[in-house]
Write an enzyme that holds these catalytic residues in place. Structure first.
Site, PDB file in Angstrom:
ATOM      1  N   ARG A 241      76.545  38.356  57.868  1.00 12.43           N
ATOM      2  CA  ARG A 241      75.378  38.983  57.206  1.00 12.43           C
ATOM      3  C   ARG A 241      74.081  38.421  57.777  1.00 12.43           C
ATOM      4  O   ARG A 241      73.073  39.139  57.864  1.00 12.43           O
ATOM      5  CB  ARG A 241      75.471  38.774  55.689  1.00 12.43           C
ATOM      6  N   GLU A 361      78.329  45.200  57.155  1.00 17.96           N
ATOM      7  CA  GLU A 361      78.572  43.991  56.348  1.00 17.96           C
ATOM      8  C   GLU A 361      78.127  44.183  54.893  1.00 17.96           C
ATOM      9  O   GLU A 361      77.737  43.240  54.208  1.00 17.96           O
ATOM     10  CB  GLU A 361      77.864  42.777  56.968  1.00 17.96           C
TER      11      GLU A 361
HETATM   12  C1  LIG Z   1      78.433  52.580  62.517  1.00 17.96           C
HETATM   13  C2  LIG Z   1      79.285  51.801  61.591  1.00 17.96           C
HETATM   14  C3  LIG Z   1      80.074  50.772  62.091  1.00 17.96           C
HETATM   15  C4  LIG Z   1      80.921  50.061  61.240  1.00 17.96           C
HETATM   16  N1  LIG Z   1      81.750  49.096  61.769  1.00 17.96           N
HETATM   17  C5  LIG Z   1      82.681  48.514  60.963  1.00 17.96           C
HETATM   18  C6  LIG Z   1      83.653  47.609  61.527  1.00 17.96           C
HETATM   19  O1  LIG Z   1      83.642  47.310  62.727  1.00 17.96           O
HETATM   20  N2  LIG Z   1      84.596  47.085  60.707  1.00 17.96           N
HETATM   21  C7  LIG Z   1      84.642  47.390  59.375  1.00 17.96           C
HETATM   22  O2  LIG Z   1      85.529  46.885  58.689  1.00 17.96           O
HETATM   23  N3  LIG Z   1      83.736  48.251  58.810  1.00 17.96           N
HETATM   24  C8  LIG Z   1      82.765  48.815  59.584  1.00 17.96           C
HETATM   25  N4  LIG Z   1      81.853  49.693  59.042  1.00 17.96           N
HETATM   26  C9  LIG Z   1      81.945  50.011  57.631  1.00 17.96           C
HETATM   27  C10 LIG Z   1      80.797  49.432  56.780  1.00 17.96           C
HETATM   28  O3  LIG Z   1      80.951  48.028  56.648  1.00 17.96           O
HETATM   29  C11 LIG Z   1      80.874  50.165  55.436  1.00 17.96           C
HETATM   30  O4  LIG Z   1      80.533  51.511  55.694  1.00 17.96           O
HETATM   31  C12 LIG Z   1      79.947  49.574  54.405  1.00 17.96           C
HETATM   32  O5  LIG Z   1      80.369  48.270  54.034  1.00 17.96           O
HETATM   33  C13 LIG Z   1      79.927  50.447  53.135  1.00 17.96           C
HETATM   34  O6  LIG Z   1      81.244  50.668  52.677  1.00 17.96           O
HETATM   35  P1  LIG Z   1      81.781  52.143  52.474  1.00 17.96           P
HETATM   36  O7  LIG Z   1      81.429  52.971  53.664  1.00 17.96           O
HETATM   37  O8  LIG Z   1      83.215  52.050  52.097  1.00 17.96           O
HETATM   38  O9  LIG Z   1      80.898  52.701  51.298  1.00 17.96           O
HETATM   39  P2  LIG Z   1      81.306  52.835  49.779  1.00 17.96           P
HETATM   40  O10 LIG Z   1      81.918  51.553  49.306  1.00 17.96           O
HETATM   41  O11 LIG Z   1      82.086  54.097  49.605  1.00 17.96           O
HETATM   42  O12 LIG Z   1      79.892  52.976  49.103  1.00 17.96           O
HETATM   43  C14 LIG Z   1      79.225  54.214  48.810  1.00 17.96           C
HETATM   44  C15 LIG Z   1      78.142  53.917  47.790  1.00 17.96           C
HETATM   45  O13 LIG Z   1      78.734  53.428  46.573  1.00 17.96           O
HETATM   46  C16 LIG Z   1      78.225  52.142  46.244  1.00 17.96           C
HETATM   47  N5  LIG Z   1      79.300  51.333  45.661  1.00 17.96           N
HETATM   48  C17 LIG Z   1      80.564  51.160  46.162  1.00 17.96           C
HETATM   49  N6  LIG Z   1      81.265  50.330  45.373  1.00 17.96           N
HETATM   50  C18 LIG Z   1      80.431  49.957  44.371  1.00 17.96           C
HETATM   51  C19 LIG Z   1      80.558  49.105  43.246  1.00 17.96           C
HETATM   52  N7  LIG Z   1      81.684  48.436  42.997  1.00 17.96           N
HETATM   53  N8  LIG Z   1      79.496  48.968  42.402  1.00 17.96           N
HETATM   54  C20 LIG Z   1      78.325  49.630  42.644  1.00 17.96           C
HETATM   55  N9  LIG Z   1      78.152  50.455  43.698  1.00 17.96           N
HETATM   56  C21 LIG Z   1      79.176  50.607  44.549  1.00 17.96           C
HETATM   57  C22 LIG Z   1      77.728  51.557  47.561  1.00 17.96           C
HETATM   58  O14 LIG Z   1      76.734  50.562  47.365  1.00 17.96           O
HETATM   59  C23 LIG Z   1      77.185  52.798  48.242  1.00 17.96           C
HETATM   60  O15 LIG Z   1      75.888  53.065  47.779  1.00 17.96           O
HETATM   61  C24 LIG Z   1      80.959  50.371  59.860  1.00 17.96           C
HETATM   62  C25 LIG Z   1      80.119  51.380  59.356  1.00 17.96           C
HETATM   63  C26 LIG Z   1      79.306  52.083  60.189  1.00 17.96           C
HETATM   64  C27 LIG Z   1      78.446  53.184  59.618  1.00 17.96           C
END
Ligand SMILES: Cc1cc2nc3c(=O)[nH]c(=O)nc-3n(C[C@H](O)[C@H](O)[C@H](O)COP(=O)(O)OP(=O)(O)OC[C@H]3O[C@@H](n4cnc5c(N)ncnc54)[C@H](O)[C@@H]3O)c2cc1C
Length: 395
Positions: A241, A361
């Site tokens: 982070r 992250e």
């Molecule tokens: C270009 C790119 C590269 C990436 N590279 C990697 C990688 O190399 N390895 C890897 O592991 N990941 C990777 N990621 C994934 C990234 O870490 C996640 O997209 C990010 O952590 C958000 O998780 P999610 O997409 O599952 O969103 P979600 O968890 O589905 O979140 C959607 C919304 O809901 C909210 N939310 C979710 N859960 C809660 C909760 N419990 N309470 C309140 N609000 C909540 C979130 O804050 C957000 O606003 C990448 C993403 C991108 C876009």
């Protein structure tokens, strides 16, 4: 682990020259083709030893401390987000393996990771689950192997990584916290990788969808100890982070530099806009955000280099950083006016690249949850100034 100050200053000068003289030139090509020319880029990154920045010297790397790595990552984020993510993900996964792996794993893997012969990716996020203990991927023990089933998506470097650090549950009966990190070879039967649609920014690389259908992974590929995956993930993300905060810093610094140059050059109503108080307000706000972010990152990095936990600080840096770079790129756009919205200046790309910092992250919501929970649980931080305050003059 750190380079001496003198060795670091030389290395930083060399790598900054390399970034600006050799890599900056790829920006136009990547943006117009949507592809990173890895055939040209990778030999250059190898020559400058960019795959071993956080690997100890004893294992063939450069052995930078966190404080030394951050300005280098910030420099990469100035020239192109797609190149920055390649360097970031490889080095943060290498650092995780160095931190968590057994002595044997470090001895066999790290020298090849440092040269880029082994290219590593970090696979946590899943399409059907949240992060952390909510993940659904499972690996069941079968003799000397684990049989891995599940999906990951948005996994950076999926187009070329040779090995993936995959987080999964390895004994569901022991509860959701019993997770492990498996190092999975790209060529493992039962493991397939599909491309995902192009990105808003940080263009050129793939962030693929991984599917494991009964993939057989040797038990010796469990990184560190089985069942320690949640702790390993938390420790990895804690440092990473800070890396994203440094990415925000680099992008914000470049947006400020571009805005200062533009404001002096653009003349309206007979005067450079730099002489208008309204424009100076934007520039002052931007510079203040850059300074605040740089200062807080520096303090957190020093703590991390002393071996202290920075669980709350790293989330605060990541959160403040994404908000700061959001404000800075918004105001940089206003300084540039209409041409800032075109591809005439790198600002348009910086604006899009920066938006990934909201997500990598963990989202801002997740950072706030981590920060609040830390303090509610009685987190104590040492103030950066000596006990008893400063020079006694107060304010
Ligand atoms: C270009 C790119 C590269 C990436 N590279 C990697 C990688 O190399 N390895 C890897 O592991 N990941 C990777 N990621 C994934 C990234 O870490 C996640 O997209 C990010 O952590 C958000 O998780 P999610 O997409 O599952 O969103 P979600 O968890 O589905 O979140 C959607 C919304 O809901 C909210 N939310 C979710 N859960 C809660 C909760 N419990 N309470 C309140 N609000 C909540 C979130 O804050 C957000 O606003 C990448 C993403 C991108 C876009």
């Amino acid at each position: 682990m750190a380079l001496s100050q003198q060795a670091f200053e030389k290395f930083f000068r060399d790598i900054r020259d390399f970034i600006w003289s050799e890599l900056d030139a790829y920006e136009g090509e990547i943006e117009s083709t949507g592809r990173i020319p890895t055939d040209k880029l990778f030999p250059q990154l190898r020559r400058m030893r960019c795959f071993g920045l956080l690997v100890p010297e004893a294992n063939g790397g450069i052995g930078l401390s966190i404080s030394q790595y951050l300005p280098i990552l910030a420099e990469f984020s100035k020239i192109h987000g797609g190149i920055r993510v390649i360097v970031h993900v490889h080095n943060m996964t290498a650092k995780a393996i160095n931190h968590l792996g057994t002595d044997e794993q470090k001895r066999t893997l790290l020298p090849r990771i440092a040269t880029g012969e082994i290219s590593v990716a970090f696979a946590l996020t899943e399409p059907e689950a949240g992060s952390g203990r909510d993940i659904k991927s499972r690996a069941v023990r079968d003799g000397d192997d684990f049989i891995l089933t599940g999906q990951k998506h948005l996994i950076t470097n999926s187009d070329f990584a040779t090995h993936f650090m995959v987080f999964c549950h390895t004994a569901p009966e022991r509860g959701s916290e019993w997770m492990s990190a498996l190092l999975v070879d790209r060529d493992t039967p039962g493991f397939t990788i599909a491309d995902m649609p192009p990105l808003m920014g940080c263009r050129g690389g793939q962030h693929g969808h991984l599917t494991f259908r009964g993939a057989r992974v040797p038990a010796r590929n469990v990184l560190g100890q089985e069942g320690q995956g949640l702790l390993q993930m938390t420790a990895s993300l804690e440092v990473s982070r800070l890396f994203i905060a440094a990415t925000s810093l680099g992008t914000a610094e470049r947006a400020l530099e571009l805005s200062l140059a533009f404001a002096k050059k653009r003349v309206t109503f007979g005067k450079p806009i730099a002489e208008r108080q309204a424009v100076q307000t934007y520039l002052a706000n931007m510079a203040t955000d850059v300074y605040a972010l740089r200062t807080m990152i520096g303090e957190a990095a020093r703590k991390a280099d002393q071996g202290r936990r920075i669980s709350a600080e790293s989330s605060m840096c990541k959160l403040f950083g994404l908000e700061a770079v959001g404000r800075v790129t918004d105001q940089a756009l206003l300084v540039h006016g209409g041409v800032g919205y075109t591809q005439m200046y790198p600002l348009e790309r910086l604006y899009r690249d920066a938006r990934l910092n909201w997500l990598e992250e963990g989202t801002p919501t997740i950072q706030r949850m981590v920060i609040a929970k830390s303090f509610l649980d009685g987190y104590e931080w040492a103030p950066p100034w000596p006990e008893g305050g400063g020079d006694g003059h107060g304010c």
